[in-house]
Design a protein around this motif. Structure first.
Motif, PDB file in Angstrom:
ATOM      1  N   GLU A  43     102.968  63.014  82.241  1.00 29.86           N
ATOM      2  CA  GLU A  43     104.564  62.629  82.235  1.00 29.86           C
ATOM      3  C   GLU A  43     105.037  61.119  83.091  1.00 29.86           C
ATOM      4  OE1 GLU A  43     106.520  66.025  83.556  1.00 29.86           O
ATOM      5  OE2 GLU A  43     106.777  67.056  81.479  1.00 29.86           O
ATOM      6  N   ALA A  44     105.316  60.298  82.230  1.00 29.10           N
ATOM      7  CA  ALA A  44     105.669  59.259  83.128  1.00 29.10           C
ATOM      8  C   ALA A  44     107.325  59.195  83.521  1.00 29.10           C
ATOM      9  CB  ALA A  44     105.522  57.912  82.225  1.00 29.10           C
ATOM     10  N   THR A  45     107.746  58.619  84.425  1.00 28.48           N
ATOM     11  CA  THR A  45     109.130  58.499  84.994  1.00 28.48           C
ATOM     12  C   THR A  45     109.770  57.094  84.773  1.00 28.48           C
ATOM     13  OG1 THR A  45     108.286  60.274  86.760  1.00 28.48           O
ATOM     14  CG2 THR A  45     110.732  58.978  86.924  1.00 28.48           C
ATOM     15  N   THR A  46     111.030  57.069  84.285  1.00 28.15           N
ATOM     16  CA  THR A  46     111.553  55.739  84.219  1.00 28.15           C
ATOM     17  C   THR A  46     112.838  55.579  85.027  1.00 28.15           C
ATOM     18  OG1 THR A  46     112.904  56.550  82.197  1.00 28.15           O
ATOM     19  CG2 THR A  46     110.735  55.753  81.673  1.00 28.15           C
ATOM     20  N   PRO A 323     101.583  58.078  85.700  1.00 27.91           N
ATOM     21  CA  PRO A 323     100.998  59.032  86.703  1.00 27.91           C
ATOM     22  C   PRO A 323      99.559  58.745  86.953  1.00 27.91           C
ATOM     23  CG  PRO A 323     101.187  60.033  84.603  1.00 27.91           C
ATOM     24  CD  PRO A 323     101.872  58.703  84.297  1.00 27.91           C
ATOM     25  N   LEU A 324      99.127  57.351  87.255  1.00 32.34           N
ATOM     26  CA  LEU A 324      97.999  57.092  87.334  1.00 32.34           C
ATOM     27  C   LEU A 324      96.954  57.553  88.009  1.00 32.34           C
ATOM     28  CD1 LEU A 324      98.113  53.225  86.353  1.00 32.34           C
ATOM     29  CD2 LEU A 324      97.648  55.058  84.772  1.00 32.34           C
ATOM     30  N   LYS A 472     106.790  61.693  77.616  1.00 35.58           N
ATOM     31  CA  LYS A 472     105.531  62.083  77.472  1.00 35.58           C
ATOM     32  C   LYS A 472     104.282  61.079  77.011  1.00 35.58           C
ATOM     33  CE  LYS A 472     107.435  66.248  77.610  1.00 35.58           C
ATOM     34  NZ  LYS A 472     107.030  67.083  79.086  1.00 35.58           N
ATOM     35  N   MET A 473     103.172  61.498  77.651  1.00 35.71           N
ATOM     36  CA  MET A 473     102.120  60.456  77.405  1.00 35.71           C
ATOM     37  C   MET A 473     100.809  61.349  76.716  1.00 35.71           C
ATOM     38  SD  MET A 473     102.149  58.134  80.914  1.00 35.71           S
ATOM     39  CE  MET A 473     100.638  57.201  80.305  1.00 35.71           C
TER      40      MET A 473
END
Length: 484
Positions: A43-46, A323-324, A472-473
């Motif tokens: 999950e990425a946040t913007t 989320p690297l 979603k990634m």
């Protein structure tokens, strides 16, 4: 959350159609019959950023188009735009040898499109610059949208010209306007008389000024450099009153009506005729647009945490935090075959926008790029490469922008990180990307050969936000079994 693909055939088809240049983290020799493929979701946040968060000078606006007008939107506030332009003079230019006079001179602004109310009354002012601008590529600040025009003209001097206008010129019928637009792609131009004001005061007109400069030394007109340095440094074109429309200007002409003598039927050079001589604003000379957005509205929208925004020109963009660290810990030694993500657009910005008669367009293309690389990308006229920068196009079918090859960037970052125990400047050095609306430049085959900031009036509200739905990634990766 781990998602295992259920069918081997479907998995293989998905795996090898995702990316024809998948990137591994380590060097290995794999038995292709024993590759184990899996999928996992992260999950990425913007959040919303103002363009000035990327660069306090605004956006880099080195384009061949200009914009003029003022418009107030209930959500985004007031936006104004004006421009500076120089005029090109062709090599070794000469007026007709028997020229009698430059009868009149006009500045013509040809616009291919517009935003807002076509009948809104506006007033444009044209000022002549008081010094030349040498566009040698050294001063990149000249092309940022927050430049100060007062550095180049004296606002206390009388204007060269002022004129009222509306987008729809009522001196033309609708049928005539439609015919002109169909023939050359432009509406009838906004024609500004550069002689009228001075003629009314009994002063030397602009046409007389041009004629005098030519008679003093024809070399003043021998090329663009001589013309700009010795005759006309350029114009600052801006509105002084009215609001409601923005012109998208694609061509600018300085047009001189010239009288000269030709040989008559009696054999004497005594017949007076007229011709029109145009000088154009071209890519060889300087032109730059200045943009201003009212700050309060943008501040409020940027502070919202349950969604994000895009607003052009020079308004709002969206930051993407990947989320690297989590991905690296889970997949740092695997091969990333595909990393895809989509950004979904809300139908309307707000109830205001739903009922607004002048709806903004939707940004067509988004550039996904590392935040730290934005300035260099535009200043150096780079093109997206689907390795460190990616282009996503809006789909009305899915109502979203999709990116499917982000694995190339993440794999390269993972490769770099393998030599470091911890990023020197923290994970933000790697994590942070931005979504920026862009215009594409294409060749005759339709291939994208360049990108520039979108300077038209567009906007979108996206699903996301720091406290909103996560992005979603979807990751497809392989864990090969090494040959023994």
């Amino acid at each position: 959350m781990r998602l295992k693909l259920l069918a081997a055939i479907g998995l293989a088809a998905t795996l090898y159609s995702c990316d024809d240049t998948t990137t591994g983290i380590g060097d290995f020799v794999a038995d292709t019959d024993e590759i184990t493929a899996s999928a996992q979701t992260f999950e990425a946040t913007t959040k919303t950023l103002k363009y000035t968060d990327l660069n306090p000078n605004g956006v880099f606006s080195r384009t061949s188009n200009a914009y003029l007008g003022k418009f107030t939107d209930p959500d985004f506030g007031t936006y104004t735009t004006d421009f500076i332009t120089q005029i090109n003079c062709t090599e070794d230019f000469e007026f007709p040898e028997t020229m009698q006079d430059i009868v009149s001179t006009t500045l013509e602004l040809s616009y291919s499109s517009f935003f807002g109310d076509s009948l809104a009354p506006m007033r444009v002012r044209v000022d002549m610059l008081n010094r030349e601008i040498d566009d040698d590529g050294e001063d990149l600040g000249l092309y940022y949208t927050s430049y100060n025009p007062e550095d180049f003209y004296n606002k206390n001097e009388e204007a060269l010209a002022e004129q009222d206008y509306a987008v729809r010129d009522n001196s033309w019928t609708k049928e005539e306007i439609d015919s002109i637009k169909k023939a050359n792609g432009y509406y009838p131009p906004l024609v500004i008389d550069l002689d009228k004001a001075r003629k009314a005061k009994g002063e030397e007109t602009f046409s007389a000024f041009l004629k005098r400069k030519y008679n003093e030394d024809k070399k003043n007109f021998k090329d663009s450099y001589s013309f700009i340095h010795n005759v006309l440094p350029g114009f600052y074109v801006h509105n002084t009153s009215g609001e409601g429309s923005i012109l998208y200007i694609g061509a600018i002409w300085l047009r001189m009506k010239v009288s000269y003598l030709i040989e008559s039927s009696s054999g004497k050079v005594d017949s007076l005729v007229y011709t029109s001589i145009p000088f154009a604003a071209t890519n060889e000379v300087y032109m730059s647009t200045r943009l201003s957005n009212s700050g309060d509205n943008l501040e409020k929208l940027a502070a919202e945490t349950h969604n994000t925004y895009l607003k052009t020109p020079a308004g709002l963009c969206t930051e993407v935090k990947l989320p690297l660290k989590e991905m690296y810990e889970a997949l740092g030694n695997d091969t990333l075959n595909s990393v895809s993500m989509a950004f979904t657009k809300y139908k309307n910005i707000s109830e205001n926008s739903a009922n607004n008669p002048y709806k903004m367009g939707t940004p067509k293309n988004l550039l996904l790029i590392r935040k730290s690389e934005v300035n260099d990308f535009f200043e150096q006229k780079q093109n997206y490469d689907s390795k460190t920068s990616f282009l996503g196009t809006y789909s009305s079918t899915t109502n979203s922008y999709s990116f499917s090859q982000v694995n190339r960037l993440i794999s390269q970052i993972f490769s770099d990180m393998r030599t470091k125990e911890e990023p020197a400047e923290g994970w933000d050095e790697y994590n942070t990307l931005v979504l920026i609306p862009v215009k594409t430049e294409t060749d005759s085959q339709g291939n994208t050969i360049g990108l520039s900031h979108d300077l038209e009036v567009n906007s979108a509200k996206l699903v996301g936000g720091e406290d909103g739905e996560k992005i979603k990634m979807e990751v497809i990766y392989t864990k090969p079994k090494f040959n023994k």
